[in-house]
Design a protein around this motif. Structure first.
Motif, mmCIF file in Angstrom:
data_model
loop_
_atom_site.group_PDB
_atom_site.id
_atom_site.type_symbol
_atom_site.label_atom_id
_atom_site.label_comp_id
_atom_site.label_asym_id
_atom_site.label_seq_id
_atom_site.Cartn_x
_atom_site.Cartn_y
_atom_site.Cartn_z
ATOM 1 N N ASP A 1 0.855 -1.173 0.000
ATOM 2 C CA ASP A 1 0.000 0.000 0.000
ATOM 3 C C ASP A 1 0.898 1.233 0.000
ATOM 4 N N LEU A 2 0.930 1.956 -1.129
ATOM 5 C CA LEU A 2 1.848 3.084 -1.265
ATOM 6 C C LEU A 2 1.456 4.271 -0.399
ATOM 7 N N ALA A 3 0.234 4.284 0.122
ATOM 8 C CA ALA A 3 -0.189 5.353 1.021
ATOM 9 C C ALA A 3 0.230 5.099 2.465
ATOM 10 N N ASP A 4 0.811 3.940 2.734
ATOM 11 C CA ASP A 4 1.244 3.571 4.085
ATOM 12 C C ASP A 4 2.756 3.769 4.188
ATOM 13 N N PRO A 5 3.220 4.824 4.838
ATOM 14 C CA PRO A 5 4.659 5.074 4.916
ATOM 15 C C PRO A 5 5.445 3.917 5.509
ATOM 16 N N ALA A 6 4.860 3.192 6.471
ATOM 17 C CA ALA A 6 5.581 2.083 7.102
ATOM 18 C C ALA A 6 5.867 0.980 6.092
ATOM 19 N N GLN A 7 4.881 0.642 5.262
ATOM 20 C CA GLN A 7 5.097 -0.394 4.249
ATOM 21 C C GLN A 7 6.133 0.056 3.221
ATOM 22 N N VAL A 8 6.028 1.292 2.778
ATOM 23 C CA VAL A 8 6.972 1.807 1.783
ATOM 24 C C VAL A 8 8.387 1.817 2.344
ATOM 25 N N ASP A 9 8.544 2.294 3.569
ATOM 26 C CA ASP A 9 9.878 2.342 4.183
ATOM 27 C C ASP A 9 10.469 0.943 4.348
ATOM 28 N N ALA A 10 9.619 -0.027 4.670
ATOM 29 C CA ALA A 10 10.106 -1.393 4.873
ATOM 30 C C ALA A 10 10.678 -1.991 3.601
ATOM 31 N N HIS A 11 10.197 -1.544 2.450
ATOM 32 C CA HIS A 11 10.647 -2.100 1.167
ATOM 33 C C HIS A 11 11.435 -1.084 0.333
ATOM 34 N N ALA A 12 11.884 -0.002 0.957
ATOM 35 C CA ALA A 12 12.486 1.100 0.221
ATOM 36 C C ALA A 12 13.677 0.664 -0.626
ATOM 37 N N ASP A 13 14.614 -0.068 -0.042
ATOM 38 C CA ASP A 13 15.815 -0.459 -0.782
ATOM 39 C C ASP A 13 15.466 -1.353 -1.964
ATOM 40 N N GLN A 14 14.533 -2.273 -1.771
ATOM 41 C CA GLN A 14 14.155 -3.171 -2.858
ATOM 42 C C GLN A 14 13.427 -2.414 -3.970
ATOM 43 N N LEU A 15 12.596 -1.467 -3.607
ATOM 44 C CA LEU A 15 11.892 -0.679 -4.612
ATOM 45 C C LEU A 15 12.868 0.140 -5.451
ATOM 46 N N ARG A 16 13.832 0.768 -4.793
ATOM 47 C CA ARG A 16 14.818 1.558 -5.542
ATOM 48 C C ARG A 16 15.672 0.667 -6.433
ATOM 49 N N ARG B 1 9.258 10.792 -3.175
ATOM 50 C CA ARG B 1 10.507 11.174 -2.504
ATOM 51 C C ARG B 1 11.348 9.951 -2.116
ATOM 52 N N LEU B 2 10.761 8.770 -2.173
ATOM 53 C CA LEU B 2 11.545 7.556 -1.931
ATOM 54 C C LEU B 2 12.672 7.427 -2.955
ATOM 55 N N PHE B 3 12.462 7.971 -4.163
ATOM 56 C CA PHE B 3 13.394 7.771 -5.268
ATOM 57 C C PHE B 3 14.278 8.988 -5.539
ATOM 58 N N GLY B 4 14.079 10.072 -4.805
ATOM 59 C CA GLY B 4 14.897 11.255 -5.009
ATOM 60 C C GLY B 4 14.186 12.501 -4.527
ATOM 61 N N LYS B 5 14.734 13.632 -4.870
ATOM 62 C CA LYS B 5 14.121 14.910 -4.519
ATOM 63 C C LYS B 5 12.961 15.192 -5.481
ATOM 64 N N VAL B 6 12.034 16.002 -5.032
ATOM 65 C CA VAL B 6 10.971 16.454 -5.921
ATOM 66 C C VAL B 6 11.006 17.974 -5.991
ATOM 67 N N ASP B 7 10.632 18.500 -7.156
ATOM 68 C CA ASP B 7 10.629 19.935 -7.382
ATOM 69 C C ASP B 7 9.223 20.392 -7.722
#
Length: 273
Positions: free
Chosen positions: A18-33, A59-65
């Motif tokens: 669930d991309l709206a859940d920061p905990a799930q995204v953070d848990a898989h951050a390295d694999q997603l990148r 922002r998981l993948f870099g800065k946003v402008d």
């Protein structure tokens, strides 16, 4: 989280997150990148993202402008760009990478489907690292020495600005801010180090230090490499779908075959960082 490759060279669909859940995204951050760098475009289904959710995930993948293209920004979120069309010409139905006319083009993008037609409106991506690898080594070495000029003033984009602002003020402001710039014909990816073709049919106007005829022929040949099916992936959008792509390593083509249905998308540009 499950990852399914869609073709041998490019594109993977990721489920179970669930991309709206920061905990799930953070848990898989390295694999997603890592998957994005390897597969160049990744897809998710059945997501429900507010504009702020989308910006946080991007922002998981870099800065946003803040939005800096020729499309409008979301009224409540300056980092979210509004792409709304009805299968008419917007300049995106041409193989291209986003904003290559900027000194530092976006490293990637995150696109979220708010509303899509029942059929049509697919997007295609092509791997320009695979395109480069397909070339003869002598041609590769020759191309590495060349530079090309990129300009935002493609007719479809200029026409789009004229529809948004008939006074011409918006066109003049962008024209003054963004003059044509040079980019290498072959670029080494800033993360993977892999060489890739950095020429596209929408923004590359000519190649320096060669004749006009040779420039036209090279641009036609190099931009045409994106049309090869073996290094393409095609994605059919549904409401709630998300795509994140590497804007340096790929080109994409938004298929405009859905008129008069509406297609509403939210895009966030990602910078290296």
């Amino acid at each position: 989280m499950h990852i399914e490759h869609m073709t041998p060279h490019i594109g993977s669909e990721i489920s179970g997150i669930d991309l709206a859940d920061p905990a799930q995204v953070d848990a898989h951050a390295d694999q997603l990148r890592a998957t994005l760098h390897e597969r160049q475009v990744i897809f998710f289904r059945d997501q429900s993202l507010s504009p702020s959710d989308q910006v946080r995930f991007a922002r998981l993948f870099g800065k946003v402008d803040p939005v800096s293209s020729t499309f409008p920004a979301h009224p409540e979120e300056p980092f979210v760009e509004l792409l709304v069309s009805q299968g008419t010409r917007t300049g995106t139905d041409i193989w291209h990478a986003d904003l290559t006319w900027q000194a530092v083009p976006p490293a990637g993008a995150c696109l979220y489907a708010v509303d899509v037609p029942d059929a049509g409106g697919d997007t295609m991506w092509a791997s320009m690292t695979q395109a480069y690898a397909s070339l003869d080594s002598d041609l590769q070495n020759y191309l590495r020495k060349l530079r090309a000029v990129h300009n935002w003033e493609a007719p479809a984009l200029s026409d789009n600005l004229a529809r948004r602002d008939p006074s011409g003020a918006l066109y003049r402001a962008i024209r003054e801010k963004h003059v044509p710039i040079e980019q290498p014909v072959v670029l080494e990816h800033p993360v993977t180090g892999k060489p890739l073709v950095f020429v596209n049919a929408l923004y590359t106007t000519h190649i320096r230090a060669v004749t006009n005829d040779e420039s036209s022929a090279l641009i036609s040949m190099l931009s045409g490499l994106a049309k090869v099916p073996e290094w393409q992936v095609r994605f059919r959008w549904r409401k709630g779908s998300v795509a994140v792509w590497d804007n340096i390593a790929t080109q994409h083509y938004a298929i405009n075959d859905y008129h008069p249905s509406a297609r509403r998308m939210h895009r966030v540009a990602i910078r290296q960082g």
